[in-house]
Design a protein around this motif. Structure first.
Motif, PDB file in Angstrom:
ATOM      1  N   LEU B 184     -25.499  85.622 -57.650  1.00 39.01           N
ATOM      2  CA  LEU B 184     -26.716  84.938 -56.305  1.00 39.01           C
ATOM      3  C   LEU B 184     -26.095  86.480 -55.203  1.00 39.01           C
ATOM      4  N   ASP B 185     -26.886  85.687 -54.642  1.00 38.68           N
ATOM      5  CA  ASP B 185     -26.461  86.944 -53.889  1.00 38.68           C
ATOM      6  C   ASP B 185     -24.989  86.977 -53.328  1.00 38.68           C
ATOM      7  N   ASP B 186     -24.414  85.767 -52.990  1.00 37.87           N
ATOM      8  CA  ASP B 186     -23.461  86.284 -52.209  1.00 37.87           C
ATOM      9  C   ASP B 186     -21.834  86.790 -53.514  1.00 37.87           C
ATOM     10  N   GLY B 187     -22.718  86.930 -54.655  1.00 33.98           N
ATOM     11  CA  GLY B 187     -21.710  87.275 -55.607  1.00 33.98           C
ATOM     12  C   GLY B 187     -20.976  86.363 -56.575  1.00 33.98           C
ATOM     13  N   SER B 188     -21.610  85.382 -56.718  1.00 33.82           N
ATOM     14  CA  SER B 188     -21.266  83.821 -57.020  1.00 33.82           C
ATOM     15  C   SER B 188     -21.702  83.817 -58.341  1.00 33.82           C
ATOM     16  N   GLN B 189     -21.469  83.184 -59.649  1.00 38.14           N
ATOM     17  CA  GLN B 189     -22.630  82.845 -60.709  1.00 38.14           C
ATOM     18  C   GLN B 189     -21.823  81.897 -61.257  1.00 38.14           C
ATOM     19  N   VAL B 190     -23.717  81.843 -62.122  1.00 37.76           N
ATOM     20  CA  VAL B 190     -24.398  80.661 -62.626  1.00 37.76           C
ATOM     21  C   VAL B 190     -24.680  80.691 -63.801  1.00 37.76           C
ATOM     22  N   GLN B 191     -24.008  79.738 -64.957  1.00 36.50           N
ATOM     23  CA  GLN B 191     -24.053  79.775 -65.826  1.00 36.50           C
ATOM     24  C   GLN B 191     -25.409  78.824 -66.426  1.00 36.50           C
ATOM     25  N   ALA B 192     -26.596  79.596 -66.657  1.00 41.06           N
ATOM     26  CA  ALA B 192     -27.869  78.411 -67.103  1.00 41.06           C
ATOM     27  C   ALA B 192     -27.842  77.957 -68.667  1.00 41.06           C
ATOM     28  N   THR B 193     -28.593  77.099 -69.035  1.00 45.86           N
ATOM     29  CA  THR B 193     -28.847  76.324 -70.396  1.00 45.86           C
ATOM     30  C   THR B 193     -29.695  76.452 -70.787  1.00 45.86           C
ATOM     31  N   VAL B 194     -29.756  77.576 -71.455  1.00 43.69           N
ATOM     32  CA  VAL B 194     -30.882  77.685 -72.265  1.00 43.69           C
ATOM     33  C   VAL B 194     -31.182  76.977 -74.022  1.00 43.69           C
ATOM     34  N   PRO B 204     -25.631  73.828 -55.289  1.00 41.95           N
ATOM     35  CA  PRO B 204     -26.550  74.079 -54.036  1.00 41.95           C
ATOM     36  C   PRO B 204     -26.259  74.665 -53.113  1.00 41.95           C
ATOM     37  N   ASP B 205     -26.861  74.707 -51.965  1.00 40.87           N
ATOM     38  CA  ASP B 205     -27.148  75.705 -51.263  1.00 40.87           C
ATOM     39  C   ASP B 205     -28.188  76.804 -51.048  1.00 40.87           C
ATOM     40  N   THR B 206     -28.322  78.029 -50.489  1.00 44.30           N
ATOM     41  CA  THR B 206     -29.812  78.099 -50.842  1.00 44.30           C
ATOM     42  C   THR B 206     -29.930  79.755 -50.840  1.00 44.30           C
ATOM     43  N   GLN B 207     -28.630  80.375 -52.048  1.00 43.53           N
ATOM     44  CA  GLN B 207     -28.225  81.415 -52.522  1.00 43.53           C
ATOM     45  C   GLN B 207     -29.399  81.830 -53.190  1.00 43.53           C
ATOM     46  N   ALA B 208     -30.672  83.276 -53.073  1.00 41.75           N
ATOM     47  CA  ALA B 208     -31.064  83.576 -53.723  1.00 41.75           C
ATOM     48  C   ALA B 208     -30.831  84.192 -55.086  1.00 41.75           C
ATOM     49  N   VAL B 209     -31.287  84.213 -55.916  1.00 41.08           N
ATOM     50  CA  VAL B 209     -30.828  85.158 -57.294  1.00 41.08           C
ATOM     51  C   VAL B 209     -30.476  86.630 -57.254  1.00 41.08           C
ATOM     52  N   LYS B 210     -29.568  87.198 -57.256  1.00 40.80           N
ATOM     53  CA  LYS B 210     -29.786  88.815 -57.407  1.00 40.80           C
ATOM     54  C   LYS B 210     -29.370  89.220 -58.721  1.00 40.80           C
ATOM     55  N   SER B 211     -29.275  88.797 -59.766  1.00 44.40           N
ATOM     56  CA  SER B 211     -29.586  89.552 -61.212  1.00 44.40           C
ATOM     57  C   SER B 211     -29.390  88.594 -62.198  1.00 44.40           C
ATOM     58  N   ALA B 212     -29.748  88.556 -63.197  1.00 43.53           N
ATOM     59  CA  ALA B 212     -29.460  88.034 -64.571  1.00 43.53           C
ATOM     60  C   ALA B 212     -29.365  88.668 -65.699  1.00 43.53           C
TER      61      ALA B 212
END
Lengths: 172, 275
Positions: B184-194, B204-212
């Motif tokens: 995310l834009d703040d550098g945090s990472q979220v693992q997706a389910t695939v 939570p919150d409004t951080q945008a996706v920076k990269s995947a």
């Protein structure tokens, strides 16, 4: 996609009035009518890309409204019985307190006491002035069912009114 | 003498009891649709355009106050609790704006279940938590395909009635994609389910996706997503029911993608207005 939004807003602006008044006459309760129309418009909105291409989008909305109203009628009746321990009232919630005999007031009370399907047929037929075929489409039933239900509704109105005034009759 | 004219008059008289304010309130309720704001796609390669996309409703319903609305959320998926998936599926199927779509995947994070229903042309998402349920959907006029090893990312943020904003990213995953981790834009990472050609993650919150970071049999690749040209909700959380959308496709032009939005509040059933 602005044109699609504009189309829908135009649809809402032009048809909400009739939908609310129709719902009000069917369920005989304003808050319930408002809820039904809102739920109807939400469903129409969700399918608007298809509905907007229909020849008569309002007929589709009307069919949803009637279906919601009638599918909830039994539930409303049961809920009222659970709350009060008694059957639903036979009269509308705004029956006049006055004892004066007034034809329209008596007619309204008789309408309020009709079973939901009979009242729905009469509302679609005599308030919206829909042809019987369109009433059948709105109620998702046969033309014959519309005719017989309307006939029973009118007969029941006449019977109710006769209890207060033997001189009245409703031609079918 | 009562006749049909008198019956019509009685019905008109009764119908006239409906106040203008009632009509006005219903006419001005915001049902639908709001156009998604598009993040400029990273345009390389070719993808058949999705064509004109259909708009559908997003319905959010809240059953309770939403303080600590996202308690229990985690950046990595967690195993579902007993009956969690069944309960979510039952609720989501009831409220889905597009009926009949098969379930493609369920992402669980604590008490929250994010489900994706889709076929070749349409998809619907549903997030169910202890205090709210939100559903949305998209339809396109042509089947959407994604090249192997790529993802078609669609990201949005919205808020519940209590003003608690949350964001989600979902989309189709091409053949061979086995894992997706979003930064995310703040550098945090979220693992997706695939699963089943789809991926989903939310936070939570409004951080945008920076990269995947995309894992495939041949290794890991990273896709970047340019910042949205406009921040629909600004630096503050979206207002209740606010909705914004961005999307990007790493390997193609990105199909036109719109979504409608409408909100039902108060009670536990979407479409019902609280009084």
């Amino acid at each position: 996609m602005d044109h699609r939004r504009a189309d829908f807003e135009n649809f809402v602006a032009h048809n909400t009035d009739a939908l609310v008044r129709t719902a009000y006459l069917i369920v005989w309760d304003l808050p319930e009518a408002e809820d039904l129309v809102q739920e109807t418009l939400l469903k129409v909105a969700g399918r608007w890309h298809r509905v907007r291409r229909m020849e008569h989008p309002v007929a589709y909305a009307r069919r949803i409204l009637v279906n919601l109203a009638l599918s909830g009628a039994d539930r409303r009746g049961r809920r009222r019985r659970e709350l009060t321990g008694e059957p639903p009232p036979e009269r509308g919630d705004d029956s006049p307190e006055s004892g004066a005999i007034d034809t329209q007031d008596e007619l309204m009370r008789a309408l309020a006491a009709l079973p939901p399907r009979q009242r729905t047929v009469l509302v679609l037929r005599y308030f919206l002035d829909l042809p019987e075929a369109e009433v059948a489409a709105a109620m998702k039933c046969s033309l014959g069912t519309v005719k017989s239900t309307a006939s029973r509704g009118l007969a029941r109105l006449e019977q109710t009114l006769r209890t207060t005034n033997d001189t009245r009759s409703i031609p079918t | 003498m009562t006749d049909q004219t008198e019956l019509r008059a009685a019905l008109r008289e009764r119908a006239a009891h409906v106040p203008a304010s009632s009509i006005d309130r219903l006419v001005h309720h915001d049902y639908h649709p709001r156009t998604r704001l598009m993040r400029p796609p990273v345009a390389i390669g070719a993808l058949a355009t999705a064509g004109a996309a259909g708009a559908v409703a997003v319905v959010i319903s809240l059953s309770a106050g939403a303080s600590n609305a996202f308690a229990g959320w985690s950046p990595t998926p967690t195993p579902p609790g007993p009956k969690q998936l069944a309960a979510a599926n039952a609720d989501c199927q009831t409220q889905s704006p597009i009926a009949g779509l098969p379930l493609k995947l369920s992402d669980t994070r604590g008490p929250f279940t994010f489900s994706v229903y889709a076929d070749a042309n349409a998809s619907a998402t549903c997030i169910k938590g202890p205090a709210f349920t939100a559903v949305s959907g998209n339809e396109s006029s042509a089947p959407i395909s994604v090249p192997a090893g790529h993802i078609l990312l669609s990201s949005s943020h919205t808020a519940n009635r209590a003003g608690d904003a949350y964001s989600f990213a979902d989309g189709r995953a091409g053949d061979g994609v086995s894992a997706v981790t979003l930064t995310l834009d703040d550098g945090s990472q979220v693992q997706a389910t695939v699963a089943n050609g789809w991926f989903v993650a939310w936070w939570p919150d409004t951080q945008a996706v920076k990269s995947a970071a995309i894992t495939t049999p041949t290794g890991m690749t990273t896709q970047t997503f340019p910042a949205a040209s406009q921040a629909p909700c600004g630096p503050q959380p979206c207002p209740s029911g606010g909705f914004s959308q961005s999307s990007g496709f790493s390997g193609g032009g990105g199909g036109a993608n719109v979504s409608g939005f409408s909100e039902a509040g108060g009670s536990s059933k979407g479409g019902r207005r609280s009084r």
